[in-house]
Scaffold this motif. Structure first.
Motif, PDB file in Angstrom:
ATOM      1  N   ALA A  68      38.990  42.661  43.276  1.00  0.00           N
ATOM      2  CA  ALA A  68      38.089  42.488  44.410  1.00  0.00           C
ATOM      3  C   ALA A  68      36.617  42.972  44.557  1.00  0.00           C
ATOM      4  CB  ALA A  68      38.956  42.630  45.561  1.00  0.00           C
ATOM      5  N   ILE A  69      36.726  44.357  43.940  1.00  0.00           N
ATOM      6  CA  ILE A  69      35.591  45.261  43.985  1.00  0.00           C
ATOM      7  C   ILE A  69      34.715  44.658  43.068  1.00  0.00           C
ATOM      8  CG2 ILE A  69      34.803  47.498  43.497  1.00  0.00           C
ATOM      9  CD1 ILE A  69      36.482  47.288  46.147  1.00  0.00           C
ATOM     10  N   SER A  70      35.281  44.122  42.026  1.00  0.00           N
ATOM     11  CA  SER A  70      34.394  43.530  41.220  1.00  0.00           C
ATOM     12  C   SER A  70      33.576  42.292  41.522  1.00  0.00           C
ATOM     13  CB  SER A  70      34.925  43.115  39.666  1.00  0.00           C
ATOM     14  OG  SER A  70      34.364  42.473  38.564  1.00  0.00           O
ATOM     15  N   VAL A  71      34.567  41.433  42.416  1.00  0.00           N
ATOM     16  CA  VAL A  71      33.656  40.400  43.140  1.00  0.00           C
ATOM     17  C   VAL A  71      32.751  40.667  43.821  1.00  0.00           C
ATOM     18  CG1 VAL A  71      34.096  38.347  44.540  1.00  0.00           C
ATOM     19  CG2 VAL A  71      35.681  38.826  42.467  1.00  0.00           C
ATOM     20  N   ALA A  72      32.976  41.728  44.824  1.00  0.00           N
ATOM     21  CA  ALA A  72      32.149  42.341  45.785  1.00  0.00           C
ATOM     22  C   ALA A  72      30.786  42.745  45.026  1.00  0.00           C
ATOM     23  CB  ALA A  72      32.680  43.523  46.433  1.00  0.00           C
ATOM     24  N   LYS A  73      31.083  43.716  44.046  1.00  0.00           N
ATOM     25  CA  LYS A  73      29.884  44.114  43.393  1.00  0.00           C
ATOM     26  C   LYS A  73      28.677  43.025  42.745  1.00  0.00           C
ATOM     27  CE  LYS A  73      28.871  47.020  39.117  1.00  0.00           C
ATOM     28  NZ  LYS A  73      29.308  47.656  38.312  1.00  0.00           N
ATOM     29  N   ARG A  74      29.339  41.839  42.305  1.00  0.00           N
ATOM     30  CA  ARG A  74      28.615  40.906  41.904  1.00  0.00           C
ATOM     31  C   ARG A  74      27.989  40.071  43.067  1.00  0.00           C
ATOM     32  NH1 ARG A  74      31.714  38.254  36.846  1.00  0.00           N
ATOM     33  NH2 ARG A  74      29.853  37.054  36.805  1.00  0.00           N
ATOM     34  N   ALA A  96      40.995  29.482  52.125  1.00  0.00           N
ATOM     35  CA  ALA A  96      40.843  28.806  50.796  1.00  0.00           C
ATOM     36  C   ALA A  96      41.271  30.021  50.004  1.00  0.00           C
ATOM     37  CB  ALA A  96      39.346  28.413  50.560  1.00  0.00           C
ATOM     38  N   VAL A  97      42.512  29.798  49.461  1.00  0.00           N
ATOM     39  CA  VAL A  97      43.209  30.807  48.436  1.00  0.00           C
ATOM     40  C   VAL A  97      42.509  30.811  46.917  1.00  0.00           C
ATOM     41  CG1 VAL A  97      45.188  31.609  47.499  1.00  0.00           C
ATOM     42  CG2 VAL A  97      44.965  30.609  49.841  1.00  0.00           C
ATOM     43  N   VAL A  98      42.316  31.920  46.331  1.00  0.00           N
ATOM     44  CA  VAL A  98      41.633  31.846  45.059  1.00  0.00           C
ATOM     45  C   VAL A  98      42.763  32.791  44.258  1.00  0.00           C
ATOM     46  CG1 VAL A  98      40.020  32.510  43.401  1.00  0.00           C
ATOM     47  CG2 VAL A  98      39.248  31.806  45.633  1.00  0.00           C
ATOM     48  N   ALA A  99      43.687  32.338  43.613  1.00  0.00           N
ATOM     49  CA  ALA A  99      44.674  33.028  43.209  1.00  0.00           C
ATOM     50  C   ALA A  99      44.867  33.000  41.510  1.00  0.00           C
ATOM     51  CB  ALA A  99      46.017  32.273  43.446  1.00  0.00           C
ATOM     52  N   SER A 100      45.412  33.923  40.901  1.00  0.00           N
ATOM     53  CA  SER A 100      45.990  34.052  39.478  1.00  0.00           C
ATOM     54  C   SER A 100      46.822  33.175  39.229  1.00  0.00           C
ATOM     55  CB  SER A 100      46.331  35.640  39.339  1.00  0.00           C
ATOM     56  OG  SER A 100      46.770  35.615  38.093  1.00  0.00           O
ATOM     57  N   ASN A 101      46.687  32.339  37.856  1.00  0.00           N
ATOM     58  CA  ASN A 101      47.558  31.446  37.476  1.00  0.00           C
ATOM     59  C   ASN A 101      49.117  32.208  37.212  1.00  0.00           C
ATOM     60  OD1 ASN A 101      46.595  32.811  35.165  1.00  0.00           O
ATOM     61  ND2 ASN A 101      47.347  31.267  34.034  1.00  0.00           N
ATOM     62  N   ASN A 110      35.170  36.766  35.340  1.00  0.00           N
ATOM     63  CA  ASN A 110      34.038  35.767  35.522  1.00  0.00           C
ATOM     64  C   ASN A 110      34.714  34.274  36.143  1.00  0.00           C
ATOM     65  OD1 ASN A 110      32.146  37.121  34.274  1.00  0.00           O
ATOM     66  ND2 ASN A 110      32.622  36.549  32.273  1.00  0.00           N
ATOM     67  N   GLU A 111      35.977  33.887  35.858  1.00  0.00           N
ATOM     68  CA  GLU A 111      36.358  32.630  36.345  1.00  0.00           C
ATOM     69  C   GLU A 111      36.769  32.932  37.762  1.00  0.00           C
ATOM     70  OE1 GLU A 111      39.962  29.696  35.459  1.00  0.00           O
ATOM     71  OE2 GLU A 111      39.510  31.328  34.027  1.00  0.00           O
ATOM     72  N   LEU A 112      37.271  34.049  38.004  1.00  0.00           N
ATOM     73  CA  LEU A 112      37.626  34.426  39.459  1.00  0.00           C
ATOM     74  C   LEU A 112      36.290  34.362  40.375  1.00  0.00           C
ATOM     75  CD1 LEU A 112      39.119  35.647  42.101  1.00  0.00           C
ATOM     76  CD2 LEU A 112      39.008  37.835  40.946  1.00  0.00           C
ATOM     77  N   TYR A 113      35.013  34.963  39.755  1.00  0.00           N
ATOM     78  CA  TYR A 113      33.819  35.327  40.601  1.00  0.00           C
ATOM     79  C   TYR A 113      33.343  33.646  40.669  1.00  0.00           C
ATOM     80  CZ  TYR A 113      29.135  36.386  41.657  1.00  0.00           C
ATOM     81  OH  TYR A 113      27.770  36.573  42.339  1.00  0.00           O
ATOM     82  N   ASN A 114      33.428  33.155  39.599  1.00  0.00           N
ATOM     83  CA  ASN A 114      32.823  31.653  39.861  1.00  0.00           C
ATOM     84  C   ASN A 114      33.449  30.580  40.887  1.00  0.00           C
ATOM     85  OD1 ASN A 114      30.862  32.098  37.884  1.00  0.00           O
ATOM     86  ND2 ASN A 114      31.935  31.321  36.181  1.00  0.00           N
ATOM     87  N   LYS A 115      34.775  30.810  40.927  1.00  0.00           N
ATOM     88  CA  LYS A 115      35.603  30.265  41.964  1.00  0.00           C
ATOM     89  C   LYS A 115      35.184  30.670  43.351  1.00  0.00           C
ATOM     90  CE  LYS A 115      38.549  27.863  39.190  1.00  0.00           C
ATOM     91  NZ  LYS A 115      38.782  26.376  39.465  1.00  0.00           N
TER      92      LYS A 115
END
Length: 371
Positions: free
Chosen positions: A192-198, A277-282, A306-311
């Motif tokens: 989550a921190i990685s997403v926020a940073k980007r 809108a849920v973004v979840a690990s497979n 990368n995939e998480l961030y793009n979603k």
């Protein structure tokens, strides 16, 4: 129908299913076979009202409890000592064992495999069926010799609230992201921190709330400070399930970043029901049962940042797409994956078995369909 449900302790994950079963049965009992962990009490699990049908195993003498279990039409087992059901198994009376996945490591522990192969062996020719609260449990148990014909889809069924879904979605805080779990390794809050940073680097205006406590709290807090994210990311600590739902109701996007050690993940039900809108690990146990990628949620490959961030960016960049995903998420829970549907289907399945059907196949998809 008389149903006895044996599990470690009564909490909001089983409460709403229990209330539905109690309303649909002549006699329903939930019997606690363990004690609630202090960690769970601190998270507000113990604050739930205990109805009259909830008992502790030590409320009964041993033989009285065994007789009660033997005399029931249906017994559901989450957690219970084997001696309590030994007589019922011998009598070939109907038992449903519900379970998450048992092999959470990529490489199977041979001793754990032996344990479950031995444990399930005497039950295979008897009236024991399986309710799997993980999309990956059926393959795990199959490796231990359990027949897939006796395995059904199940889950956890927290409260399903009714909303005016259009009104709820329109009232959410713009560009709001929520992450909620214990701050431990298997939940991967660092993603989550990685997403926020980007997001900040790429110029997005957003708010991210992180709810939870645990051993990684200091690390996450330090990362927020180090990456200069304090204006965007708020570490809120642990809170009761009721307060968590309030944050879900105000959030547009919910991140679920756990790895394969996540058995089910009831926050997925709750966030979908709250119009997120849920973004979840497979590899989360609930993901294959509840989510259809880009239909009622978004799925990313576990640990693929990368995939998480793009979603996440796709949802932030396209309001119409995000609102469509959020609405379909709500309908999935309100129409299909909830305690009322689970209770109705379990009773139908139980009646079919009690009337002599072997491994009935009553439902094409969803709860109590073949796993």
């Amino acid at each position: 129908m008389k149903i006895v449900f044996l599990s470690n302790y009564y909490n909001h994950h089983q409460a709403f299913l229990s209330l539905q079963l109690n309303s649909m049965c002549d006699d329903y009992m939930f019997i606690e076979t363990g004690e609630m962990l202090e960690e769970r009490k601190n998270m507000g699990y113990s604050l739930i009202t205990r109805p009259k049908f909830v008992y502790k195993d030590n409320d009964f003498e041993k033989n009285e409890l065994i007789k009660l279990i033997v005399d029931a039409d249906v017994v559901i087992i989450g957690a219970a000592p084997d001696y309590l059901i030994k007589e019922r198994i011998k009598m070939k009376k109907l038992i449903f064992r519900y379970s998450e996945r048992i092999f959470k490591e990529k490489n199977i522990d041979i001793f754990r495999w032996i344990k479950y192969t031995v444990k399930t062996f005497p039950q295979r020719k008897h009236n024991v069926y399986y309710l799997f609260s993980s999309a990956y449990a059926s393959s795990d148990y199959f490796k231990c010799g359990v027949k897939l014909a006796k395995c059904y889809k199940w889950g956890y069924f927290p409260e399903c609230k009714n909303y005016d879904i259009d009104e709820l979605i329109s009232s959410k805080t713009q560009n709001s992201i929520l992450w909620c779990a214990r701050l431990i390794d298997l939940k991967h809050p660092e993603m989550a921190i990685s997403v926020a940073k980007r997001l900040k680097k790429d110029g997005y205006d957003f708010t991210m709330n992180i709810i939870g406590d645990g051993e990684l709290k200091s690390y996450i807090n330090n990362e927020i400070i180090k990456e200069n994210l304090k204006d965007n990311v708020h570490l809120l600590g642990s809170m009761t399930p009721e307060n968590v739902r309030k944050y879900m109701e105000k959030s547009e996007i919910f991140l679920f970043t756990s790895d394969r050690h996540e058995g089910w993940g009831a926050v997925m039900n709750e966030s979908m029901n709250s119009g997120c809108a849920v973004v979840a690990s497979n590899v989360v146990g609930a993901t294959p049962f509840l989510l259809k990628d880009n239909k009622n949620g978004c799925v990313f490959s576990c640990m693929n940042e990368n995939e998480l961030y793009n979603k996440v960016c796709m949802l932030l960049n396209d309001d119409d797409f995000r609102k469509k995903i959020s609405k379909q998420a709500y309908y999935t829970i309100s129409n299909e994956w909830n305690a009322k549907v689970a209770a109705e289907r379990l009773i139908k399945l139980s009646n079919a078995i009690l009337n002599g059907e072997q491994s009935p196949d009553l439902f094409e998809d969803g709860i109590c369909s073949k796993a």
